[in-house]
Design a protein around this motif. Structure first.
Motif, mmCIF file in Angstrom:
data_model
loop_
_atom_site.group_PDB
_atom_site.id
_atom_site.type_symbol
_atom_site.label_atom_id
_atom_site.label_comp_id
_atom_site.label_asym_id
_atom_site.label_seq_id
_atom_site.Cartn_x
_atom_site.Cartn_y
_atom_site.Cartn_z
ATOM 1 N N LEU A 18 25.647 -26.564 -60.246
ATOM 2 C CA LEU A 18 26.241 -25.235 -60.122
ATOM 3 C C LEU A 18 25.428 -24.203 -60.900
ATOM 4 N N ARG A 19 24.956 -24.605 -62.080
ATOM 5 C CA ARG A 19 24.116 -23.692 -62.865
ATOM 6 C C ARG A 19 22.830 -23.359 -62.110
ATOM 7 N N GLU A 20 22.273 -24.358 -61.428
ATOM 8 C CA GLU A 20 21.061 -24.103 -60.643
ATOM 9 C C GLU A 20 21.350 -23.133 -59.500
ATOM 10 N N LEU A 21 22.499 -23.311 -58.840
ATOM 11 C CA LEU A 21 22.876 -22.390 -57.766
ATOM 12 C C LEU A 21 23.031 -20.972 -58.303
ATOM 13 N N ILE A 22 23.658 -20.855 -59.470
ATOM 14 C CA ILE A 22 23.852 -19.551 -60.089
ATOM 15 C C ILE A 22 22.507 -18.890 -60.386
ATOM 16 N N GLU A 23 21.602 -19.672 -60.982
ATOM 17 C CA GLU A 23 20.307 -19.118 -61.378
ATOM 18 C C GLU A 23 19.456 -18.759 -60.161
ATOM 19 N N LYS A 24 19.357 -19.670 -59.197
ATOM 20 C CA LYS A 24 18.485 -19.449 -58.041
ATOM 21 C C LYS A 24 18.978 -18.305 -57.163
ATOM 22 N N ASN A 25 20.294 -18.121 -57.095
ATOM 23 C CA ASN A 25 20.862 -17.105 -56.213
ATOM 24 C C ASN A 25 21.329 -15.858 -56.961
ATOM 25 N N GLN A 26 20.997 -15.807 -58.258
ATOM 26 C CA GLN A 26 21.352 -14.650 -59.088
ATOM 27 C C GLN A 26 22.839 -14.306 -58.974
ATOM 28 N N VAL A 27 23.669 -15.342 -59.022
ATOM 29 C CA VAL A 27 25.123 -15.176 -58.913
ATOM 30 C C VAL A 27 25.645 -14.381 -60.105
#
Length: 419
Positions: A96-105
């Motif tokens: 989830l942290r990777e998704l947040i970082e990669k997608n600038q959530v």
């Protein structure tokens, strides 16, 4: 415009929470927000069905493998050892942290009180997190009473379903709660013409939905001109209870359709919807019956009362009171034409009350006004997402790439010497 990650409870559309929040996501997407959904991995066919619905509104879904998606003490099977589940939780938080970082959530929203991974990931990435609570803290969900301190500490906002649930939780939380009403969409097609008067129950057959009470009332009515139709899939053990009751009392005129892609297409203009649920959070099928213009009778469980308070239409009877349920059915049947006319006339009013912009107003407003958030848990970000196996792999990769770099440098020197 905000970039928002929703953490889904099941990755299926067989429950009200997923259906309701699909429509919130659709609304937010229409307003120009960028949305992602993270869901627990399951079976290929189920994932495809789930993804296809989100593809229609241009929302990507990321399925995460897991040992257990919900809290350890939440309902559901415990697979693997405690250590394996702990590693799996950490892996999910890491993903989830990777998704947040990669997608600038910029915001994470967890669509149930039953998971914590999104809240932890948001805290570690120093972005806001919202909780959406659909469940009363009773029976199988009573366990989360002990999690309220965590929910408050990791939630920039907490929203609960309007009515009885929000009132109940406001007495338990120290923070102010927002509210929302679960939304479901109905086909504008008119009801099909029926040839026979029927009592109809729409939804999964289960202990919670309490369809046995309707079956018992049907036996009490003893009307050969009246049919009873259950529309929806079932829990096998509960379906056996119903089958045994039908066989023991030699009931005629009872039909089961099984799961239907469009269950309301099976409801006719000669039907009366009866919902005897033991517990609901709001009662989506009640709202659907009103939108379709079908006369409806419902039990007075807290969720049904919340919905009735909002719509102010239909017939309510005391849960568990078979005599009152039978009496309400007889009353509606005796004056069916007028009851049907009233229901059809109320349908446009129900639609006007029940719009995504209205039922999700508080959440949408909060998103528009949201500011940055930092929580103490951020200081432990690397620790709570660390996995020993991943750590060993990372160290191996580091040594391997260091070795490749040395080989590459040696080859470069040899090439230079040869020239």
């Amino acid at each position: 415009m905000k970039r928002i990650l929703f953490v889904a409870p099941s990755g299926t559309f067989d429950n009200g929470a997923e259906i309701a929040i699909f429509h919130l996501i659709h609304l937010l997407k229409q307003q120009g927000n960028h949305i992602l959904v993270a869901a627990p991995a399951s079976f290929s066919k189920i994932e495809q069905e789930y993804c296809s619905r989100y593809e229609k509104i241009d929302v990507p879904v990321f399925f995460l493998e897991r040992q257990k998606w919900w809290w350890e003490d939440a309902p559901g099977a415990l697979i693997g050892t405690v250590g394996e589940r702990a590693d799996s939780y950490r892996q999910n938080i890491h993903e989830l942290r990777e998704l947040i970082e990669k997608n600038q959530v910029e915001l994470v929203i967890t669509n149930t009180v039953n998971m914590f991974q999104g809240a932890v990931a948001a805290a570690c990435e120093e972005i806001p997190h919202y909780w959406l609570i659909h469940e009363f803290p009773e029976n199988e969900f009573a366990y989360y009473l002990d999690k309220i301190d965590f929910i408050q500490a990791t939630g920039d906002r907490v929203f609960a379903v309007y009515g009885k649930l929000a009132t109940c939780l406001s007495e338990l939380f120290e923070v102010e709660l927002g509210t929302f009403i679960p939304y479901t969409e109905m086909s504008p097609q008119p009801l099909t013409s029926g040839v026979k008067r029927r009592l109809v129950s729409v939804g999964r057959l289960s202990e919670r939905k309490n369809q046995l009470a309707l079956l018992q009332a049907y036996q009490e009515l003893n009307d050969r001109n009246l049919e009873l139709c259950f529309i929806g899939p079932w829990d096998e053990a509960y379906k056996k209870q119903l089958d045994d009751y039908i066989a023991d009392h030699q009931l005629q005129g009872v039909h089961f359709t099984g799961g239907q892609e469009q269950p309301w297409a099976s409801v006719t203009d000669q039907d009366i919807c009866v919902f005897p649920s033991n517990m609901e959070t709001f009662g989506l099928v009640y709202a659907e019956a009103l939108l379709r213009g079908v006369p409806v009778i419902l039990s007075d469980n807290p969720g049904h009362l919340s919905a009735y308070e909002y719509f102010q239409f239909g017939h309510v009877y005391p849960l568990g009171d078979k005599a009152r349920l039978v009496a309400e059915i007889q009353r509606v049947m005796a004056d069916f034409d007028q009851e049907s006319e009233k229901a059809q006339a109320f349908a446009p009013k129900a639609k006007e009350l029940y719009q995504p912009e209205k039922v999700y107003h508080e959440i949408v407003q909060a998103i528009a006004q949201q500011s940055s958030s930092k929580k103490p848990l951020r200081h432990l970000g690397n620790i709570v997402t660390y996995n020993e196996e991943r750590g060993r792999l990372a160290r191996f990769e580091k040594r391997f790439y260091r070795f490749l770099n040395r080989v590459s440098a040696w080859l470069a020197r040899k090439k230079q010497q040869n020239t």
